[in-house]
Design an enzyme around this catalytic site. Sequence first.
Site, short mmCIF file in Angstrom:
data_model
loop_
_atom_site.label_atom_id
_atom_site.label_comp_id
_atom_site.label_asym_id
_atom_site.label_seq_id
_atom_site.Cartn_x
_atom_site.Cartn_y
_atom_site.Cartn_z
N GLY A 119 -13.91 -3.72 -0.02
CA GLY A 119 -15.28 -3.22 0.04
C GLY A 119 -15.57 -2.14 -1.00
N LYS A 131 -20.37 -17.20 0.29
CA LYS A 131 -21.83 -17.08 0.38
C LYS A 131 -22.47 -16.30 -0.77
CE LYS A 131 -21.98 -17.25 5.39
NZ LYS A 131 -22.09 -16.42 6.58
N GLY A 183 -10.34 -9.04 -1.48
CA GLY A 183 -9.22 -9.61 -0.74
C GLY A 183 -8.81 -11.02 -1.12
N ARG A 229 0.82 -1.22 0.00
CA ARG A 229 0.00 0.00 0.00
C ARG A 229 0.85 1.26 0.00
NH1 ARG A 229 -4.57 -2.28 4.12
NH2 ARG A 229 -5.95 -3.06 2.50
P1 AMP Z 1 -15.67 -14.37 0.62
O1 AMP Z 1 -15.06 -13.65 1.78
O2 AMP Z 1 -17.15 -14.49 0.64
O3 AMP Z 1 -15.15 -13.85 -0.72
O4 AMP Z 1 -15.21 -15.86 0.75
C1 AMP Z 1 -13.86 -16.27 0.68
C2 AMP Z 1 -13.72 -17.55 1.41
O5 AMP Z 1 -14.58 -18.52 0.83
C3 AMP Z 1 -12.33 -18.14 1.35
O6 AMP Z 1 -11.77 -18.06 2.64
C4 AMP Z 1 -12.56 -19.57 0.92
O7 AMP Z 1 -11.85 -20.49 1.71
C5 AMP Z 1 -14.04 -19.76 1.15
N1 AMP Z 1 -14.60 -20.84 0.33
C6 AMP Z 1 -14.51 -21.00 -1.00
N2 AMP Z 1 -15.09 -22.14 -1.38
C7 AMP Z 1 -15.56 -22.74 -0.27
C8 AMP Z 1 -16.24 -23.97 0.00
N3 AMP Z 1 -16.55 -24.80 -1.00
N4 AMP Z 1 -16.56 -24.25 1.26
C9 AMP Z 1 -16.25 -23.40 2.26
N5 AMP Z 1 -15.60 -22.24 2.08
C10 AMP Z 1 -15.26 -21.90 0.83
#
Ligand code: AMP
Length: 415
Positions: free
Chosen positions: A396, A217, A373, A34
């Site tokens: 974000g 999610k 991230g 950064r």
């Molecule tokens: P996000 O912060 O929503 O972008 O999610 C990122 C996180 O999703 C990472 O830490 C990944 O380890 C997790 N992730 C990706 N695929 C899966 C999965 N099939 N089951 C559980 N966690 C997951």
Amino acid sequence: MTIDQYNFNGKKAIVRVDFNVPLDENGNITDDTRIRGALPTLKKILADGGSLIIMSHMGKPKGKVNPKMSLSQIKDTVAKYLGTEVKFADDCAKASDLAASLKPGEVLLLENLRFHPEEEGKPVGIDKADPAYDAAKKEMKEKQKEFAKTLASYADVYVNDAFGTAHRRHASTAVIADYFDADHKMLGYLMEKEVKAVDNILSDIKRPFTAIMGGSKVSTKIGIIENLMDKVDNLILCGGMTYTFAKALGGNVGKSICEEDKLDLALDIIKKAKEKGVNLVLGTDCVAADDFSNDANTMVVSCMEIPAEWEGLDAGPVTRKAFADAIKGAKTILWNGPAGVFEFDNFTAGSRAIADAIVEATENGAFSLVGGGDSVACVNKFGLADKVSYVSTGGGALLEAIEGKVLPGIAAIRG
Ligand code: AMP
């Protein structure tokens, strides 16, 4: 006004940067990306013969002084990169004298802005449910204006180069801009690059456009998915959300991450994609594991038939090929969120397939933006960061920009 048009000679510039760098327990910087990201802007001001007042936040001190989050810890690194001494103001709200005494070519770093609650403008020590909250908030907004005015009084010109906080209406990121006219406020080079990258994705689209949304999610990505639905040709939804879709379609997903209350939403996304003619690519097979760990036993199985005690942690080979096919021919690519639990080395194949396909498409002339991230961590882990067109520094902020929201930090300058 753009930074290239402005001559800083003899002027004092106050620059909002994002120097919220990670530190180890001894206060040593563990990743100075950064700081390096802001150097073109800072160096241009000094090279023009201007003097420089640098301001940033670090961490979340919640309006209180916290020595562990003091920017004094990064002063020497900033001095090293700028090749000149850096003065330090212990209190960013009491730096008038130091700022006034700055000569051309001199640099002043202000202490962490967030040591003052006025920076974020949120009332402290009072719950949102409290009847007095609204009055406290109003009072704090007034104080925030005063604080921003004080910061503004240090300088002739304001530059915002902190994309990571551009989605916040804080004193230093937005409110301060009210105290400068249009000829004396501008985006820094890093911000300009970020804004241009988002523009490429949202307005200046070369087709086909493939967006890859992953992560854990559906619920956290729904705003972006909906906005992209009107723009993309191919939409890959992967990672943990795969299993919410599989379940919604009547599959058994075992112990896979699944948002039971988002099954209707998943079906709605499928329906909308059909209506809009978007090629929605969902996982069909996965690498399932009998434990959430790198050393778990694994098997490749249909996403619709995951045994009860197993969970899908990565995309399977058929899915990986389908993802790569939807990416390779694209001319515009956006990637946010991994296709599996990439933190575990044994579950990186899905994300790797995506990263490789993006690199290939980029070599063939596509514009590729990787942001958020975890996808940035992914391309860094694979050593491919310099093989995509642009890696965003904003988490974000980038996601809100892609959702189509106006970022206060940018609006404050551009009107
Ligand atoms: P996000 O912060 O929503 O972008 O999610 C990122 C996180 O999703 C990472 O830490 C990944 O380890 C997790 N992730 C990706 N695929 C899966 C999965 N099939 N089951 C559980 N966690 C997951």
